[in-house]
Scaffold this active site. Sequence first.
Site, PDB file in Angstrom:
ATOM      1  N   GLU A 260      -0.757 -27.942  29.147  1.00 15.95           N
ATOM      2  CA  GLU A 260      -2.011 -28.692  29.008  1.00 15.95           C
ATOM      3  C   GLU A 260      -1.840 -29.904  28.106  1.00 15.95           C
ATOM      4  OE1 GLU A 260      -6.122 -27.050  28.803  1.00 15.95           O
ATOM      5  OE2 GLU A 260      -5.019 -25.205  28.412  1.00 15.95           O
TER       6      GLU A 260
ATOM      7  N   THR B 277       1.711  -4.314   4.344  1.00 13.86           N
ATOM      8  CA  THR B 277       1.596  -4.575   5.783  1.00 13.86           C
ATOM      9  C   THR B 277       1.054  -5.979   6.092  1.00 13.86           C
ATOM     10  OG1 THR B 277      -0.608  -3.596   5.867  1.00 13.86           O
ATOM     11  CG2 THR B 277       1.261  -2.126   6.329  1.00 13.86           C
ATOM     12  N   ASP B 278       0.408  -6.623   5.097  1.00 12.55           N
ATOM     13  CA  ASP B 278      -0.280  -7.893   5.404  1.00 12.55           C
ATOM     14  C   ASP B 278       0.667  -8.989   5.909  1.00 12.55           C
ATOM     15  OD1 ASP B 278      -2.563  -6.639   4.567  1.00 12.55           O
ATOM     16  OD2 ASP B 278      -2.819  -7.796   2.728  1.00 12.55           O
TER      17      ASP B 278
ATOM     18  N   LYS C  75       0.486  -7.639  13.040  1.00 16.31           N
ATOM     19  CA  LYS C  75      -0.536  -6.708  12.557  1.00 16.31           C
ATOM     20  C   LYS C  75      -1.793  -6.949  13.382  1.00 16.31           C
ATOM     21  CE  LYS C  75      -2.703  -4.860   8.414  1.00 16.31           C
ATOM     22  NZ  LYS C  75      -2.839  -4.868   6.954  1.00 16.31           N
TER      23      LYS C  75
ATOM     24  N   THR D 207       0.822  -1.214   0.000  1.00 18.90           N
ATOM     25  CA  THR D 207       0.000   0.000   0.000  1.00 18.90           C
ATOM     26  C   THR D 207       0.853   1.259   0.000  1.00 18.90           C
ATOM     27  OG1 THR D 207      -1.805  -1.136   1.086  1.00 18.90           O
ATOM     28  CG2 THR D 207      -1.753   1.227   1.369  1.00 18.90           C
TER      29      THR D 207
ATOM     30  N   TYR E  55      -7.980   0.293  -3.802  1.00 14.03           N
ATOM     31  CA  TYR E  55      -6.785   0.840  -4.439  1.00 14.03           C
ATOM     32  C   TYR E  55      -5.958  -0.318  -4.961  1.00 14.03           C
ATOM     33  CZ  TYR E  55      -4.722  -0.668  -0.101  1.00 14.03           C
ATOM     34  OH  TYR E  55      -4.340  -1.430   0.944  1.00 14.03           O
TER      35      TYR E  55
ATOM     36  N   SER F 244       1.584  -7.549  -0.538  1.00  7.48           N
ATOM     37  CA  SER F 244       2.330  -8.550   0.247  1.00  7.48           C
ATOM     38  C   SER F 244       1.487  -9.784   0.570  1.00  7.48           C
ATOM     39  CB  SER F 244       2.916  -7.929   1.507  1.00  7.48           C
ATOM     40  OG  SER F 244       1.934  -7.773   2.491  1.00  7.48           O
TER      41      SER F 244
HETATM   42  N1  ASP Z   1      -2.626  -5.727   0.912  1.00  2.87           N
HETATM   43  C1  ASP Z   1      -1.629  -4.724   1.176  1.00  2.87           C
HETATM   44  C2  ASP Z   1      -0.269  -5.408   1.228  1.00  2.87           C
HETATM   45  O1  ASP Z   1       0.010  -6.080   2.175  1.00  2.87           O
HETATM   46  C3  ASP Z   1      -1.935  -4.008   2.426  1.00  2.87           C
HETATM   47  C4  ASP Z   1      -0.913  -2.989   2.884  1.00  2.87           C
HETATM   48  O2  ASP Z   1       0.174  -2.835   2.385  1.00  2.87           O
HETATM   49  O3  ASP Z   1      -1.239  -2.305   3.871  1.00  2.87           O
HETATM   50  O4  ASP Z   1       0.480  -5.289   0.293  1.00  2.87           O
END
Ligand code: ASP
Length: 358
Positions: A315, A121-122, A194, A44, A57, A90
Amino acid sequence: MNEQISHAGYRLVVRTATAVVLALALATTATAKPKVTILATGGTIAGAQASQAEYGYQAGAFKVEDLINAVPQMKELADINGEQIVNIGSQDMNDEVWLKLGKRVNEVLQSTDAVVITHGTDTMEETSYFLNLVVKSDKPVVLVGSMRPATGISADGPMNLYNAVAVAADPNAKGRGVLVAINDTVHAARNVVKVNTSNVEAFRSPNRGPAAIVNTGKITWLEVPGGRRGAKSEFSIDGVTALPRVDIIYAHANMSADLIDAAVANGARGIVLAGVGDGNATTAAIDKLTATAKKGVVVVRSTRVPSGLTYRNNEVNDDKLGFVASLELNPAKSRVLLQQALRVTKDPQAIQRMFAEY
Ligand code: ASP
């Protein structure tokens, strides 16, 4: 008179020499900025919307040069150069790109002071931990992403990138392992997860807290992250072209054993259980995992719970059933470590040692 002239001449020589030394010192200071290489992979932070008000996007629309040109202030912190590794969301990150990226980071660090990696971020929590295991250097490696696309209203990418370069350029970042810099916070790769799908405060380190706070490039270090890594890691990807398949199986009420069979039938050499509670599952699933471990497929018990540890022999009797307990690592990070471990051994005891150390 002659003596006076020679005194004046001496003073002139001394003044000129001092000026030269000062000029040289200034020139050295001016060129003493650290060299930071930005390796771009998409996400992103490089994403574009068709219009600012639009929700959706396309991730990975902008190239590394666009990202660098958007934050010219970074050039005051470091000598920057950029390289595009891939340009993907990602969610599509895979072993092939990891191996390419890991090898390139190792190469680049031989001639640069630090690396910043722009990334979606994924799966950032997985890529950062993978690099933590296989980068053979204590120089800073900092991953950065954003939650809003580059064209969004109040995009968070430019400030995140500026802060990531500031962290990479800070000599105190050395030896802390791979870091993630996002939303004015720095996290250690081993701890970061995340925790939000859309908010800019999307990352936390649940068990240990962040490694640093960063505000417009000013860094306050908070803790030295745990875990063996960098130059001390026993894992090397030199010459490695593929990684073993490891699947994660998510536990839930009324869980059957079917997906465990499916994973093994499809070639999984390791299984990570995203267990309920302390890495637990239905009797049917635990029985199947026990039989699977007996066949030589390594079973790691982790937890779907966002914080706390998966304890050994608490456990579930790991000693008796032949399992590995993931301790601090969540399922996604357990999968990354198990892939590396399986290249070396399939002995559960040896792998348990790795989960305690890394
Ligand atoms: N789907 C995106 C990625 O991981 C989300 C992001 O970058 O926040 O590339």
